[in-house]
Design an enzyme around this catalytic site. Sequence first.
Site: not given
Length: 367
Positions: A18, A194, A328
């Site tokens: 990530e 993720s 996000s």
Amino acid sequence: MENHKIRVILIFGGRSGEHEVSLNSAQSIFKAIDRNRYDVETIGINKQGQWFWGVLPQDIIREGFSGSNQSPQVTLVLDPSDQRFIALDGRTLPNEGKFDFVFPVLHGPYGEDGTLQGLLEMANVPYAGSGVLGSSLGMDKDRMKVVFLDKKLPLANYLTFLRSDYLKQPETWVSAIEAKIGYPCFVKPANLGSSVGISKAHNSSELIQALNLATTYDRKVVVEENIVGREIEVAVLGNDDPKASLPGEILPAEEFYSYEAKYSDIGSSLKIPAPLPQFIIEQLQSMAIEAYRAVDASGLSRVDFFLTDKNEIILNEINTLPGFTEISMYPKLWDATGIPYAKLIDHLITLGFERFEEKQKSKISKD
């Protein structure tokens, strides 16, 4: 601290899959943080785990770490009475490397899993987010589920096994998954976020491919039942008295909310707030706080659910250091609930100091 701006170290990058998400999160925070209140220094960690002072996330996004050769490589001095960074080549750092607070923006292993938090605890450093226990439980999907089950929170059917056991008897584990979980199912590395390394398997051939992929990322694999339902997420903010945001809904462009669907503009969309009846909103918020407390999270977390067409709520997972990119869910949920992005950063810093001060009240020895 009243006589000067709070000196914040923003740490980003890291060794995990990530890494790129972390750069984008850090870039957003670096742009939005209130410069009237905070002096910000940056430390970027490359994929080899080396720490570089003063590199900027936007530069690393554009050029990679190749240009960081001019930036000093640093390390944290583990002196609880004199928290500071030093340059390995002897160069003098701004303010002699001293600081007031660390804001880690490292998603995944070696940043979100309790390892960095343990380092900061050893140096007696205040920082944003969950501590060692909350971070490690929040990262490990297997141990997370164990504590959720202890609190009688509703979960999908699942099976966990070690890579070493799978490699010894792959056919046995494939058969066990087919018998206990069935198709379709999700195969996940236990300690990544993720959606990295996650696959949805519809048959034995896809299952074997998914298992082979997941075992490249972790020594432990979790296989979960497929839940048909809406994907709902709730943001949680706080320490001992956490609050939950309005829920949001994900409409993934792909069959599930993959890494690409989360961080690429390929048609996935968010509904914030999610169109839900009030009684479901309240149940989701209550359950999100229960999950947060179950893993002993602090500061921030995003809690993910499935909602079936019968209004049955299934808890999926908690993320103790969710993405902070411009698209996000976590900051968007709080913005919809009444806390804009820059204020959210303020809250997280305040909560980090509060947690640090609370910990200082506890004795660790008789002397």
